[in-house]
Design an enzyme around this catalytic site. Sequence first.
Site, PDB file in Angstrom:
ATOM      1  N   TRP A 114      31.060 -69.607  39.498  1.00 46.69           N
ATOM      2  CA  TRP A 114      31.359 -68.877  38.638  1.00 46.69           C
ATOM      3  C   TRP A 114      31.768 -67.462  39.488  1.00 46.69           C
ATOM      4  O   TRP A 114      30.852 -66.824  38.793  1.00 46.69           O
ATOM      5  CB  TRP A 114      31.515 -69.280  37.710  1.00 46.69           C
ATOM      6  N   GLU A 164      33.442 -73.425  40.374  1.00 46.29           N
ATOM      7  CA  GLU A 164      34.131 -73.513  39.241  1.00 46.29           C
ATOM      8  C   GLU A 164      35.861 -72.815  39.153  1.00 46.29           C
ATOM      9  O   GLU A 164      35.437 -71.395  39.386  1.00 46.29           O
ATOM     10  CB  GLU A 164      33.853 -72.917  38.316  1.00 46.29           C
ATOM     11  N   LYS A 171      39.038 -71.348  37.590  1.00 48.43           N
ATOM     12  CA  LYS A 171      39.377 -70.794  36.628  1.00 48.43           C
ATOM     13  C   LYS A 171      40.521 -70.208  36.354  1.00 48.43           C
ATOM     14  O   LYS A 171      41.153 -69.993  37.374  1.00 48.43           O
ATOM     15  CB  LYS A 171      38.914 -69.145  35.489  1.00 48.43           C
ATOM     16  N   ASP A 201      35.825 -76.513  33.914  1.00 43.04           N
ATOM     17  CA  ASP A 201      35.829 -76.603  32.585  1.00 43.04           C
ATOM     18  C   ASP A 201      36.766 -76.496  32.545  1.00 43.04           C
ATOM     19  O   ASP A 201      38.172 -75.864  32.039  1.00 43.04           O
ATOM     20  CB  ASP A 201      35.484 -75.386  33.121  1.00 43.04           C
ATOM     21  N   HIS A 239      39.872 -73.806  31.209  1.00 41.33           N
ATOM     22  CA  HIS A 239      40.225 -72.872  32.636  1.00 41.33           C
ATOM     23  C   HIS A 239      41.492 -73.628  32.999  1.00 41.33           C
ATOM     24  O   HIS A 239      41.668 -73.265  33.968  1.00 41.33           O
ATOM     25  CB  HIS A 239      39.038 -72.818  33.478  1.00 41.33           C
ATOM     26  N   HIS A 275      32.264 -78.591  32.918  1.00 40.71           N
ATOM     27  CA  HIS A 275      31.740 -77.951  31.473  1.00 40.71           C
ATOM     28  C   HIS A 275      33.020 -78.246  30.265  1.00 40.71           C
ATOM     29  O   HIS A 275      34.073 -77.997  31.014  1.00 40.71           O
ATOM     30  CB  HIS A 275      32.262 -76.668  32.213  1.00 40.71           C
ATOM     31  N   ASP A 287      42.013 -68.163  24.861  1.00 37.36           N
ATOM     32  CA  ASP A 287      40.853 -67.826  24.959  1.00 37.36           C
ATOM     33  C   ASP A 287      40.291 -69.165  25.887  1.00 37.36           C
ATOM     34  O   ASP A 287      40.458 -70.898  25.056  1.00 37.36           O
ATOM     35  CB  ASP A 287      40.179 -67.540  23.522  1.00 37.36           C
ATOM     36  N   ASP A 319      35.805 -71.368  25.809  1.00 34.37           N
ATOM     37  CA  ASP A 319      34.813 -70.884  25.074  1.00 34.37           C
ATOM     38  C   ASP A 319      34.565 -71.551  23.920  1.00 34.37           C
ATOM     39  O   ASP A 319      33.044 -70.740  22.959  1.00 34.37           O
ATOM     40  CB  ASP A 319      33.935 -70.112  25.723  1.00 34.37           C
ATOM     41  N   ASP A 321      29.088 -75.752  27.474  1.00 32.64           N
ATOM     42  CA  ASP A 321      29.686 -74.608  28.133  1.00 32.64           C
ATOM     43  C   ASP A 321      30.319 -73.357  26.734  1.00 32.64           C
ATOM     44  O   ASP A 321      31.672 -74.056  26.813  1.00 32.64           O
ATOM     45  CB  ASP A 321      30.477 -73.941  29.347  1.00 32.64           C
TER      46      ASP A 321
END
Length: 418
Positions: free
Chosen positions: A182, A223, A225, A257, A260, A284, A292, A294, A324
Amino acid sequence: MSYSEAKKKYAALGIDTDAAIEKLRKVPVALHCWQGDDVGGFDQKEKSLSGGIQITGNYLGKATTPAELMQDIDKVVALVPGTVKLNLHACYAIFDEENGGWVDRDKLEPKHFSKWVEFCKARGMGCDFNPTFFGHPMCDPLTLSSPNEDTRKFWVEHGKASVRISQYLADELGQPCVMNIWTGDGYKDIPADRLGPRVRYKESFDEILSEPFDKTKVFPCAESKVFGIGVESYTVGSAEWCLKYAAGRDDCISLMDNGHYHPTEVVSDKISAILAYDKHMALHITRGVRWDSDHVVLFDDETKEICKEIVRCDALDRVFIALDYFDASINRISAWVTGFRNVQKALLFALLQPNDKLKALQDEGRFGELMALQEELKIYPFGDVWGEYCRACGKPEDGEWYPEILKYENDVLSKRGH
Ligand code: RNT
Ligand code: ZN
Protein backbone atom coordinates in the site's frame (compact mmCIF):
# COMPACT_ATOMS: atom_id res chain seq x y z
CA MET A 1 -29.45 -19.07 28.78
CA SER A 2 -26.72 -21.65 29.21
CA TYR A 3 -24.60 -23.01 26.38
CA SER A 4 -26.47 -26.31 26.27
CA GLU A 5 -29.78 -24.55 25.70
CA ALA A 6 -28.27 -22.29 23.05
CA LYS A 7 -26.78 -25.34 21.38
CA LYS A 8 -30.24 -26.94 21.20
CA LYS A 9 -31.79 -23.82 19.75
CA TYR A 10 -29.18 -23.64 16.98
CA ALA A 11 -29.38 -27.42 16.44
CA ALA A 12 -33.07 -27.04 15.66
CA LEU A 13 -31.96 -24.93 12.68
CA GLY A 14 -29.45 -27.61 11.68
CA ILE A 15 -26.43 -25.78 13.10
CA ASP A 16 -23.73 -27.60 15.04
CA THR A 17 -22.34 -25.03 17.47
CA ASP A 18 -19.48 -27.28 18.62
CA ALA A 19 -18.35 -27.72 15.01
CA ALA A 20 -18.50 -23.94 14.46
CA ILE A 21 -16.31 -23.40 17.54
CA GLU A 22 -13.77 -26.00 16.40
CA LYS A 23 -13.64 -24.52 12.91
CA LEU A 24 -13.08 -20.96 14.03
CA ARG A 25 -10.31 -21.91 16.45
CA LYS A 26 -8.08 -22.77 13.49
CA VAL A 27 -8.69 -19.71 11.31
CA PRO A 28 -5.68 -17.38 11.34
CA VAL A 29 -6.41 -13.68 11.76
CA ALA A 30 -3.51 -11.27 11.36
CA LEU A 31 -2.99 -8.87 14.25
CA HIS A 32 -1.39 -5.63 13.07
CA CYS A 33 1.58 -4.62 15.20
CA TRP A 34 1.04 -0.90 14.45
CA GLN A 35 -1.84 -0.33 16.90
CA GLY A 36 0.71 -0.52 19.71
CA ASP A 37 2.84 2.49 18.83
CA ASP A 38 0.70 4.69 16.61
CA VAL A 39 2.24 3.36 13.35
CA GLY A 40 5.64 4.69 14.45
CA GLY A 41 8.02 1.78 13.94
CA PHE A 42 11.66 1.75 14.98
CA ASP A 43 13.60 2.75 11.89
CA GLN A 44 13.21 6.54 11.79
CA LYS A 45 14.28 9.09 14.38
CA GLU A 46 11.88 11.72 13.08
CA LYS A 47 8.56 9.95 13.18
CA SER A 48 5.99 11.65 11.03
CA LEU A 49 3.17 9.81 9.35
CA SER A 50 2.64 10.70 5.73
CA GLY A 51 0.79 9.21 2.80
CA GLY A 52 -2.64 10.31 3.86
CA ILE A 53 -2.86 8.44 7.16
CA GLN A 54 -3.14 10.21 10.48
CA ILE A 55 -3.40 9.13 14.06
CA THR A 56 -4.93 11.20 16.81
CA GLY A 57 -4.70 10.92 20.57
CA ASN A 58 -2.01 10.83 23.18
CA TYR A 59 -3.04 8.13 25.62
CA LEU A 60 -0.35 7.08 28.07
CA GLY A 61 1.87 4.04 27.65
CA LYS A 62 2.72 3.87 23.95
CA ALA A 63 5.31 1.19 23.14
CA THR A 64 8.59 2.81 22.13
CA THR A 65 10.94 -0.18 21.92
CA PRO A 66 10.67 -3.64 20.37
CA ALA A 67 10.62 -5.17 23.86
CA GLU A 68 7.67 -3.00 24.90
CA LEU A 69 5.77 -3.71 21.70
CA MET A 70 6.32 -7.45 22.11
CA GLN A 71 5.19 -7.29 25.71
CA ASP A 72 2.01 -5.50 24.62
CA ILE A 73 1.33 -8.00 21.82
CA ASP A 74 1.64 -10.79 24.38
CA LYS A 75 -0.96 -9.05 26.51
CA VAL A 76 -3.32 -8.79 23.54
CA VAL A 77 -2.82 -12.44 22.63
CA ALA A 78 -3.61 -13.45 26.21
CA LEU A 79 -6.96 -11.67 26.00
CA VAL A 80 -8.28 -12.81 22.62
CA PRO A 81 -9.61 -16.19 21.48
CA GLY A 82 -8.67 -17.75 18.15
CA THR A 83 -5.50 -18.17 16.12
CA VAL A 84 -3.36 -15.05 15.98
CA LYS A 85 -0.91 -14.37 13.20
CA LEU A 86 1.35 -11.35 13.49
CA ASN A 87 1.38 -8.59 10.86
CA LEU A 88 4.52 -6.47 10.65
CA HIS A 89 5.48 -3.36 8.71
CA ALA A 90 9.03 -2.96 7.44
CA CYS A 91 9.51 0.06 9.71
CA TYR A 92 9.48 -2.38 12.64
CA ALA A 93 12.92 -3.69 11.67
CA ILE A 94 15.11 -4.27 14.71
CA PHE A 95 18.67 -2.98 14.46
CA ASP A 96 21.37 -3.84 16.95
CA GLU A 97 25.12 -4.33 17.16
CA GLU A 98 24.87 -8.02 16.33
CA ASN A 99 23.17 -7.36 12.99
CA GLY A 100 25.32 -4.40 12.02
CA GLY A 101 23.12 -1.50 13.10
CA TRP A 102 20.83 0.79 11.15
CA VAL A 103 20.29 0.58 7.40
CA ASP A 104 17.82 2.44 5.23
CA ARG A 105 14.69 0.79 3.85
CA ASP A 106 16.20 -0.10 0.49
CA LYS A 107 18.86 -2.17 2.29
CA LEU A 108 16.71 -4.10 4.75
CA GLU A 109 17.51 -7.79 5.13
CA PRO A 110 15.88 -10.81 6.76
CA LYS A 111 18.31 -10.53 9.67
CA HIS A 112 16.61 -7.30 10.73
CA PHE A 113 13.53 -9.39 11.47
CA SER A 114 15.17 -12.35 13.18
CA LYS A 115 14.01 -11.14 16.61
CA TRP A 116 10.43 -11.13 15.31
CA VAL A 117 10.92 -14.64 13.95
CA GLU A 118 12.10 -15.76 17.37
CA PHE A 119 9.07 -14.09 18.93
CA CYS A 120 6.65 -15.77 16.51
CA LYS A 121 8.33 -19.18 16.71
CA ALA A 122 8.08 -19.23 20.48
CA ARG A 123 4.35 -18.61 20.17
CA GLY A 124 3.63 -20.80 17.14
CA MET A 125 2.51 -17.79 15.13
CA GLY A 126 2.84 -17.06 11.42
CA CYS A 127 3.71 -13.58 10.23
CA ASP A 128 2.52 -11.31 7.42
CA PHE A 129 4.56 -8.40 6.12
CA ASN A 130 4.16 -4.92 4.65
CA PRO A 131 6.81 -2.81 2.98
CA THR A 132 6.52 0.70 4.45
CA PHE A 133 6.10 3.37 1.78
CA PHE A 134 5.32 6.25 4.15
CA GLY A 135 6.82 8.20 7.04
CA HIS A 136 10.20 8.53 5.36
CA PRO A 137 12.20 11.43 3.84
CA MET A 138 12.31 9.68 0.46
CA CYS A 139 8.56 10.21 -0.02
CA ASP A 140 8.69 13.13 -2.47
CA PRO A 141 5.68 12.84 -1.72
CA LEU A 142 5.22 10.03 -4.27
CA THR A 143 7.06 6.72 -3.92
CA LEU A 144 6.53 3.94 -6.46
CA SER A 145 4.89 6.36 -8.89
CA SER A 146 7.39 9.19 -8.51
CA PRO A 147 8.59 10.96 -11.66
CA ASN A 148 11.96 11.22 -9.93
CA GLU A 149 13.86 8.09 -10.93
CA ASP A 150 16.07 8.09 -7.81
CA THR A 151 13.01 8.13 -5.61
CA ARG A 152 11.21 5.45 -7.58
CA LYS A 153 14.28 3.17 -7.61
CA PHE A 154 14.78 3.58 -3.87
CA TRP A 155 11.24 2.41 -3.22
CA VAL A 156 11.46 -0.42 -5.75
CA GLU A 157 14.54 -1.65 -3.89
CA HIS A 158 12.54 -1.44 -0.67
CA GLY A 159 9.80 -3.53 -2.28
CA LYS A 160 12.28 -6.16 -3.44
CA ALA A 161 13.90 -6.31 -0.02
CA SER A 162 10.41 -6.84 1.39
CA VAL A 163 9.82 -9.80 -0.95
CA ARG A 164 13.02 -11.40 0.38
CA ILE A 165 11.96 -10.74 3.96
CA SER A 166 8.48 -12.16 3.32
CA GLN A 167 10.02 -15.32 1.88
CA TYR A 168 12.22 -15.59 4.98
CA LEU A 169 9.20 -15.20 7.30
CA ALA A 170 7.24 -17.86 5.38
CA ASP A 171 10.19 -20.28 5.38
CA GLU A 172 11.08 -19.80 9.02
CA LEU A 173 7.56 -19.94 10.36
CA GLY A 174 6.11 -22.55 8.02
CA GLN A 175 3.00 -20.50 7.31
CA PRO A 176 2.13 -18.39 4.26
CA CYS A 177 3.24 -14.76 4.35
CA VAL A 178 0.86 -12.19 2.88
CA MET A 179 2.93 -9.24 1.62
CA ASN A 180 0.77 -6.19 1.22
CA ILE A 181 1.75 -3.22 -0.90
CA TRP A 182 0.00 0.00 0.00
CA THR A 183 1.28 3.47 -0.76
CA GLY A 184 -0.29 6.84 -0.14
CA ASP A 185 0.82 8.06 -3.56
CA GLY A 186 -1.50 10.74 -4.84
CA TYR A 187 -2.21 14.46 -4.97
CA LYS A 188 -4.02 16.95 -2.82
CA ASP A 189 -5.31 18.85 -5.78
CA ILE A 190 -6.34 18.26 -9.33
CA PRO A 191 -3.47 16.68 -11.25
CA ALA A 192 -2.44 17.54 -14.79
CA ASP A 193 -1.31 13.98 -15.51
CA ARG A 194 -3.17 11.02 -14.10
CA LEU A 195 -1.77 8.40 -16.45
CA GLY A 196 1.96 8.98 -15.93
CA PRO A 197 1.98 8.07 -12.23
CA ARG A 198 -0.24 5.04 -12.85
CA VAL A 199 2.05 3.73 -15.60
CA ARG A 200 5.12 4.22 -13.38
CA TYR A 201 3.26 2.52 -10.53
CA LYS A 202 2.73 -0.51 -12.75
CA GLU A 203 6.40 -0.59 -13.75
CA SER A 204 7.44 -0.41 -10.13
CA PHE A 205 5.13 -3.25 -9.06
CA ASP A 206 6.45 -5.35 -11.96
CA GLU A 207 10.03 -4.68 -10.88
CA ILE A 208 9.27 -5.55 -7.26
CA LEU A 209 7.58 -8.81 -8.21
CA SER A 210 10.44 -9.77 -10.51
CA GLU A 211 12.28 -10.63 -7.30
CA PRO A 212 12.04 -14.43 -7.04
CA PHE A 213 9.72 -15.91 -4.43
CA ASP A 214 7.73 -19.08 -3.84
CA LYS A 215 4.19 -18.39 -5.04
CA THR A 216 2.77 -21.06 -2.79
CA LYS A 217 4.14 -19.36 0.32
CA VAL A 218 4.37 -15.63 -0.35
CA PHE A 219 1.24 -13.77 -1.42
CA PRO A 220 1.88 -10.22 -2.63
CA CYS A 221 -1.20 -7.97 -2.60
CA ALA A 222 -2.18 -4.59 -3.98
CA GLU A 223 -4.25 -2.51 -1.53
CA SER A 224 -6.35 0.24 -3.09
CA LYS A 225 -7.64 3.46 -1.58
CA VAL A 226 -10.09 6.13 -2.61
CA PHE A 227 -8.36 9.12 -0.98
CA GLY A 228 -6.36 10.17 2.06
CA ILE A 229 -5.82 13.20 4.25
CA GLY A 230 -3.87 15.68 2.13
CA VAL A 231 -4.31 13.34 -0.85
CA GLU A 232 -7.91 14.20 -1.59
CA SER A 233 -8.04 14.58 -5.35
CA TYR A 234 -6.15 11.69 -6.85
CA THR A 235 -4.92 8.30 -5.62
CA VAL A 236 -2.54 6.43 -7.90
CA GLY A 237 -3.41 2.99 -6.51
CA SER A 238 -7.17 3.37 -6.94
CA ALA A 239 -9.63 0.47 -6.79
CA GLU A 240 -9.58 0.02 -10.56
CA TRP A 241 -5.80 0.16 -10.74
CA CYS A 242 -5.37 -2.50 -8.05
CA LEU A 243 -8.06 -4.82 -9.42
CA LYS A 244 -6.63 -4.60 -12.92
CA TYR A 245 -3.10 -5.13 -11.67
CA ALA A 246 -3.99 -8.23 -9.67
CA ALA A 247 -6.13 -9.55 -12.53
CA GLY A 248 -3.18 -9.31 -14.89
CA ARG A 249 -0.88 -11.55 -12.86
CA ASP A 250 -0.98 -14.93 -11.20
CA ASP A 251 1.29 -13.79 -8.37
CA CYS A 252 -0.53 -10.76 -6.98
CA ILE A 253 -3.88 -10.68 -5.21
CA SER A 254 -6.38 -7.93 -4.35
CA LEU A 255 -6.46 -6.55 -0.86
CA MET A 256 -9.61 -4.69 0.11
CA ASP A 257 -9.62 -2.39 3.12
CA ASN A 258 -13.21 -1.54 3.99
CA GLY A 259 -12.22 1.99 5.01
CA HIS A 260 -11.01 2.72 1.49
CA TYR A 261 -14.21 3.16 -0.49
CA HIS A 262 -16.91 5.76 -0.93
CA PRO A 263 -19.08 5.76 2.19
CA THR A 264 -22.05 3.92 0.67
CA GLU A 265 -19.92 1.21 -0.94
CA VAL A 266 -19.46 -1.95 1.09
CA VAL A 267 -16.68 -4.52 0.88
CA SER A 268 -19.16 -7.24 1.90
CA ASP A 269 -20.61 -6.87 -1.59
CA LYS A 270 -17.22 -6.99 -3.30
CA ILE A 271 -15.82 -10.23 -1.84
CA SER A 272 -17.91 -12.56 -3.99
CA ALA A 273 -17.02 -10.56 -7.11
CA ILE A 274 -13.34 -11.31 -6.54
CA LEU A 275 -13.91 -14.91 -5.47
CA ALA A 276 -15.82 -15.56 -8.70
CA TYR A 277 -12.46 -15.09 -10.45
CA ASP A 278 -9.59 -15.54 -8.03
CA LYS A 279 -8.48 -18.32 -5.72
CA HIS A 280 -7.31 -15.88 -3.04
CA MET A 281 -7.93 -12.36 -1.83
CA ALA A 282 -7.01 -10.42 1.27
CA LEU A 283 -8.86 -8.08 3.59
CA HIS A 284 -7.99 -5.28 5.96
CA ILE A 285 -10.87 -5.20 8.38
CA THR A 286 -11.27 -1.72 9.77
CA ARG A 287 -14.03 0.83 10.37
CA GLY A 288 -14.50 3.92 8.31
CA VAL A 289 -16.19 6.92 9.90
CA ARG A 290 -17.34 9.62 7.45
CA TRP A 291 -14.12 10.58 5.66
CA ASP A 292 -11.70 8.66 7.83
CA SER A 293 -10.74 4.99 7.95
CA ASP A 294 -8.90 3.02 10.62
CA HIS A 295 -11.27 3.27 13.59
CA VAL A 296 -11.38 0.29 15.98
CA VAL A 297 -13.49 -2.54 14.56
CA LEU A 298 -16.88 -3.00 16.22
CA PHE A 299 -19.38 -5.86 16.14
CA ASP A 300 -21.38 -3.86 13.66
CA ASP A 301 -23.47 -4.72 10.64
CA GLU A 302 -20.73 -4.41 8.03
CA THR A 303 -18.19 -6.42 10.03
CA LYS A 304 -20.81 -9.15 10.41
CA GLU A 305 -21.75 -8.98 6.74
CA ILE A 306 -18.09 -9.24 5.65
CA CYS A 307 -17.60 -12.32 7.81
CA LYS A 308 -20.88 -13.82 6.63
CA GLU A 309 -19.68 -13.46 3.04
CA ILE A 310 -16.39 -15.22 3.78
CA VAL A 311 -18.21 -18.11 5.45
CA ARG A 312 -21.08 -18.37 2.94
CA CYS A 313 -18.60 -18.48 0.08
CA ASP A 314 -16.86 -21.30 1.99
CA ALA A 315 -13.75 -19.18 1.67
CA LEU A 316 -12.15 -19.20 5.12
CA ASP A 317 -9.05 -20.68 3.45
CA ARG A 318 -9.17 -18.34 0.44
CA VAL A 319 -9.53 -14.96 2.12
CA PHE A 320 -6.56 -13.76 4.15
CA ILE A 321 -8.01 -11.84 7.07
CA ALA A 322 -6.05 -9.01 8.66
CA LEU A 323 -6.95 -6.13 10.95
CA ASP A 324 -6.05 -2.51 10.30
CA TYR A 325 -6.93 0.25 12.74
CA PHE A 326 -5.12 2.57 15.08
CA ASP A 327 -6.44 4.65 17.92
CA ALA A 328 -4.17 6.56 20.29
CA SER A 329 -6.99 8.23 22.20
CA ILE A 330 -7.87 5.21 24.36
CA ASN A 331 -5.81 2.50 26.04
CA ARG A 332 -4.08 1.00 23.01
CA ILE A 333 -4.26 -2.58 24.28
CA SER A 334 -8.02 -2.24 24.82
CA ALA A 335 -8.38 -0.91 21.26
CA TRP A 336 -6.42 -3.86 19.90
CA VAL A 337 -8.34 -6.44 21.97
CA THR A 338 -11.76 -4.94 21.27
CA GLY A 339 -11.21 -5.02 17.51
CA PHE A 340 -9.76 -8.53 17.46
CA ARG A 341 -12.51 -9.94 19.66
CA ASN A 342 -15.12 -8.29 17.46
CA VAL A 343 -13.75 -9.93 14.31
CA GLN A 344 -13.78 -13.27 16.14
CA LYS A 345 -17.37 -12.60 17.20
CA ALA A 346 -18.40 -11.73 13.67
CA LEU A 347 -16.75 -14.89 12.30
CA LEU A 348 -18.44 -17.08 14.91
CA PHE A 349 -21.76 -15.36 14.24
CA ALA A 350 -21.29 -16.10 10.54
CA LEU A 351 -20.52 -19.76 11.24
CA LEU A 352 -23.82 -20.02 13.14
CA GLN A 353 -26.04 -18.97 10.24
CA PRO A 354 -28.13 -21.62 8.46
CA ASN A 355 -26.60 -20.66 5.15
CA ASP A 356 -28.00 -23.53 3.08
CA LYS A 357 -31.48 -22.79 4.26
CA LEU A 358 -31.12 -19.07 3.60
CA LYS A 359 -29.74 -19.70 0.10
CA ALA A 360 -32.63 -22.05 -0.66
CA LEU A 361 -35.14 -19.38 0.39
CA GLN A 362 -33.44 -16.94 -1.98
CA ASP A 363 -33.36 -19.40 -4.88
CA GLU A 364 -36.99 -20.32 -4.36
CA GLY A 365 -37.96 -16.66 -4.37
CA ARG A 366 -39.31 -16.78 -0.80
CA PHE A 367 -38.02 -13.32 0.06
CA GLY A 368 -40.49 -12.50 2.83
CA GLU A 369 -39.45 -15.60 4.75
CA LEU A 370 -35.81 -14.90 4.03
CA MET A 371 -36.09 -11.44 5.56
CA ALA A 372 -38.01 -12.72 8.58
CA LEU A 373 -35.49 -15.47 9.33
CA GLN A 374 -32.48 -13.22 8.82
CA GLU A 375 -33.98 -10.76 11.30
CA GLU A 376 -34.77 -13.47 13.85
CA LEU A 377 -31.25 -14.84 13.65
CA LYS A 378 -29.93 -11.51 14.89
CA ILE A 379 -31.13 -12.23 18.42
CA TYR A 380 -30.48 -15.94 18.61
CA PRO A 381 -28.60 -16.86 21.82
CA PHE A 382 -25.27 -16.04 20.21
CA GLY A 383 -23.72 -14.70 23.42
CA ASP A 384 -23.82 -18.13 25.05
CA VAL A 385 -21.99 -19.72 22.14
CA TRP A 386 -19.45 -16.89 22.18
CA GLY A 387 -18.87 -17.53 25.90
CA GLU A 388 -18.31 -21.21 25.17
CA TYR A 389 -15.86 -20.34 22.38
CA CYS A 390 -13.82 -18.13 24.71
CA ARG A 391 -13.75 -20.91 27.31
CA ALA A 392 -12.77 -23.51 24.70
CA CYS A 393 -9.85 -21.28 23.70
CA GLY A 394 -8.91 -20.78 27.35
CA LYS A 395 -9.39 -17.01 27.00
CA PRO A 396 -11.42 -14.56 29.08
CA GLU A 397 -15.11 -14.16 28.40
CA ASP A 398 -16.81 -10.81 27.96
CA GLY A 399 -16.78 -8.98 31.27
CA GLU A 400 -13.55 -10.68 32.37
CA TRP A 401 -10.85 -9.06 30.30
CA TYR A 402 -11.17 -5.35 30.96
CA PRO A 403 -9.92 -5.65 34.56
CA GLU A 404 -6.75 -7.17 33.03
CA ILE A 405 -6.35 -4.07 30.86
CA LEU A 406 -6.68 -1.80 33.89
CA LYS A 407 -4.16 -3.85 35.81
CA TYR A 408 -1.72 -3.78 32.90
CA GLU A 409 -2.16 -0.04 32.54
CA ASN A 410 -1.42 0.40 36.21
CA ASP A 411 1.47 -2.08 36.46
CA VAL A 412 3.15 -1.56 33.07
CA LEU A 413 1.88 1.20 30.79
CA SER A 414 1.74 3.99 33.36
CA LYS A 415 5.37 3.25 34.35
CA ARG A 416 6.67 3.89 30.85
CA GLY A 417 6.87 7.59 31.50
CA HIS A 418 5.56 8.84 28.16
C1 RNT B 1 -3.79 3.08 5.01
C2 RNT B 1 -3.85 1.64 4.66
C3 RNT B 1 -2.70 0.79 5.12
C4 RNT B 1 -2.16 1.22 6.46
C5 RNT B 1 -1.14 0.29 7.02
C6 RNT B 1 -0.39 0.92 8.15
O1 RNT B 1 -4.94 3.76 4.71
O2 RNT B 1 -5.04 1.08 5.12
O3 RNT B 1 -3.08 -0.53 5.12
O4 RNT B 1 -3.18 1.37 7.39
O5 RNT B 1 -0.32 -0.17 6.02
ZN1 ZN C 1 -5.34 -1.02 5.17
